[in-house]
Design an enzyme around this catalytic site. Structure first.
Site, mmCIF file in Angstrom:
data_model
loop_
_atom_site.group_PDB
_atom_site.id
_atom_site.type_symbol
_atom_site.label_atom_id
_atom_site.label_comp_id
_atom_site.label_asym_id
_atom_site.label_seq_id
_atom_site.Cartn_x
_atom_site.Cartn_y
_atom_site.Cartn_z
ATOM 1 N N GLU A 102 0.846 -1.202 0.000
ATOM 2 C CA GLU A 102 0.000 0.000 0.000
ATOM 3 C C GLU A 102 0.879 1.249 0.000
ATOM 4 O O GLU A 102 1.945 1.267 0.623
ATOM 5 C CB GLU A 102 -0.906 -0.060 1.249
ATOM 6 C CG GLU A 102 -1.775 1.143 1.495
ATOM 7 C CD GLU A 102 -2.846 1.378 0.439
ATOM 8 O OE1 GLU A 102 -2.508 1.330 -0.755
ATOM 9 O OE2 GLU A 102 -3.997 1.657 0.808
ATOM 10 N N ASP A 103 0.429 2.299 -0.694
ATOM 11 C CA ASP A 103 1.193 3.545 -0.723
ATOM 12 C C ASP A 103 1.202 4.226 0.639
ATOM 13 O O ASP A 103 2.242 4.607 1.160
ATOM 14 C CB ASP A 103 0.653 4.512 -1.801
ATOM 15 C CG ASP A 103 -0.858 4.736 -1.712
ATOM 16 O OD1 ASP A 103 -1.510 4.154 -0.821
ATOM 17 O OD2 ASP A 103 -1.381 5.502 -2.539
ATOM 18 N N PHE A 155 -1.668 16.228 4.110
ATOM 19 C CA PHE A 155 -1.988 15.641 2.805
ATOM 20 C C PHE A 155 -0.760 15.748 1.909
ATOM 21 O O PHE A 155 -0.169 16.806 1.775
ATOM 22 C CB PHE A 155 -3.185 16.348 2.163
ATOM 23 C CG PHE A 155 -3.591 15.713 0.876
ATOM 24 C CD1 PHE A 155 -4.283 14.508 0.867
ATOM 25 C CD2 PHE A 155 -3.245 16.285 -0.340
ATOM 26 C CE1 PHE A 155 -4.635 13.896 -0.324
ATOM 27 C CE2 PHE A 155 -3.589 15.679 -1.545
ATOM 28 C CZ PHE A 155 -4.289 14.482 -1.523
ATOM 29 N N ARG A 168 1.155 12.131 -9.428
ATOM 30 C CA ARG A 168 1.701 10.783 -9.221
ATOM 31 C C ARG A 168 3.124 10.650 -9.753
ATOM 32 O O ARG A 168 3.913 9.862 -9.277
ATOM 33 C CB ARG A 168 0.822 9.729 -9.913
ATOM 34 C CG ARG A 168 -0.579 9.619 -9.354
ATOM 35 C CD ARG A 168 -1.259 8.355 -9.874
ATOM 36 N NE ARG A 168 -2.693 8.350 -9.647
ATOM 37 C CZ ARG A 168 -3.293 8.000 -8.509
ATOM 38 N NH1 ARG A 168 -2.576 7.621 -7.485
ATOM 39 N NH2 ARG A 168 -4.606 8.022 -8.399
HETATM 40 P P1 IMP Z 1 -7.276 5.109 4.338
HETATM 41 O O1 IMP Z 1 -8.303 4.110 3.881
HETATM 42 O O2 IMP Z 1 -7.885 6.309 4.979
HETATM 43 O O3 IMP Z 1 -6.186 4.502 5.186
HETATM 44 O O4 IMP Z 1 -6.620 5.751 3.066
HETATM 45 C C1 IMP Z 1 -5.846 5.033 2.268
HETATM 46 C C2 IMP Z 1 -5.863 5.527 0.843
HETATM 47 O O5 IMP Z 1 -6.172 6.914 0.711
HETATM 48 C C3 IMP Z 1 -4.478 5.348 0.328
HETATM 49 O O6 IMP Z 1 -4.403 4.134 -0.368
HETATM 50 C C4 IMP Z 1 -4.282 6.528 -0.589
HETATM 51 O O7 IMP Z 1 -4.583 6.149 -1.908
HETATM 52 C C5 IMP Z 1 -5.229 7.571 -0.106
HETATM 53 N N1 IMP Z 1 -4.512 8.610 0.692
HETATM 54 C C6 IMP Z 1 -4.403 8.670 2.046
HETATM 55 N N2 IMP Z 1 -3.684 9.740 2.443
HETATM 56 C C7 IMP Z 1 -3.302 10.371 1.310
HETATM 57 C C8 IMP Z 1 -2.497 11.558 1.055
HETATM 58 O O8 IMP Z 1 -1.987 12.247 1.951
HETATM 59 N N3 IMP Z 1 -2.332 11.875 -0.268
HETATM 60 C C9 IMP Z 1 -2.863 11.154 -1.289
HETATM 61 N N4 IMP Z 1 -3.617 10.048 -1.087
HETATM 62 C C10 IMP Z 1 -3.837 9.647 0.198
HETATM 63 MG MG MG Z 2 -3.844 3.672 -2.128
#
Ligand code: IMP
Ligand code: MG
Length: 178
Positions: A102-103, A155, A168
């Site tokens: 995961e990123d 962010f 990206r």
């Molecule tokens: P979560 O489900 O809230 O943990 O969010 C995960 C997903 O949201 C990640 O796989 C990202 O694709 C996206 N995401 C979360 N934080 C960021 C950020 O700071 N920048 C860009 N995408 C984000």
């Molecule tokens: Mg993601």
């Protein structure tokens, strides 16, 4: 580049490419050590993890396989909490050692969703590796098993991560300017 503009938002340099790559190499070594005899199956979460997954997998000198799933949860600069599966995962995971790639882990909703989904296929084990982790944003009880960098609650974009589709391709990681 120390500052970039994407649509209506400005971003400033936060983590240089060199630092990210070094931490990814460290994580790759840890995983290779732990999983060398397990033929792990890496599941890259698209879109955001494509660059991280590429670096990570190139850094692994062990037998392994790679698959992809495409999920979406973010709207603009906020996690929606609602996970959409844009492209599913068809491979059989029974008795396999899985590693979700995961990123970034933010609220943890995406990882929670995917863990539940993969567990239903009776894998031997499921680990999570993320490039970035925002511990202060977490609202679920999931934790990455491997993590390149922990960051505060800003962010960010770059190295695969986007703001409304853009950013990206940025080589460094940038954070939003307030
Ligand atoms: P979560 O489900 O809230 O943990 O969010 C995960 C997903 O949201 C990640 O796989 C990202 O694709 C996206 N995401 C979360 N934080 C960021 C950020 O700071 N920048 C860009 N995408 C984000
Ligand atoms: Mg993601």
């Amino acid at each position: 580049m120390t500052e970039v503009q994407l649509r209506d938002k400005k971003f400033e340099l936060f983590i240089p490419e060199k630092v990210i790559r070094k931490e990814i190499r460290r994580v790759a070594k840890e995983i290779a050590q732990d999983m060398k005899d397990l033929n792990p199956f890496f599941i890259c979460v698209l879109n955001g993890a494509f660059i991280f997954a590429s670096d990570l997998i190139k850094g692994l000198d062990i037998s392994c396989e790679v698959g992809f799933i495409r999920l979406r949860s973010y709207e603009g600069t906020q996690s929606s909490g609602l996970i959409k599966e844009i492209q599913g995962f068809v491979e059989n995971v029974e008795n396999r050692h899985l590693v979700i790639v995961e990123d970034i882990i933010d609220t943890g909703h995406t990882m929670s969703y995917l863990l539940n989904k993969l567990q239903a296929g009776n894998p031997a084990s499921v680990k999570i590796v993320c490039m970035l982790f925002k511990p202060n944003a977490l609202v679920t009880n999931i934790k990455p098993d491997y993590c390149a960098l922990k960051i505060p609650n800003d962010f960010i974009v770059g190295y695969g991560l986007d703001y409304e589709g853009l950013g990206r391709n940025l080589k460094n990681i940038y954070k939003i300017k307030s």
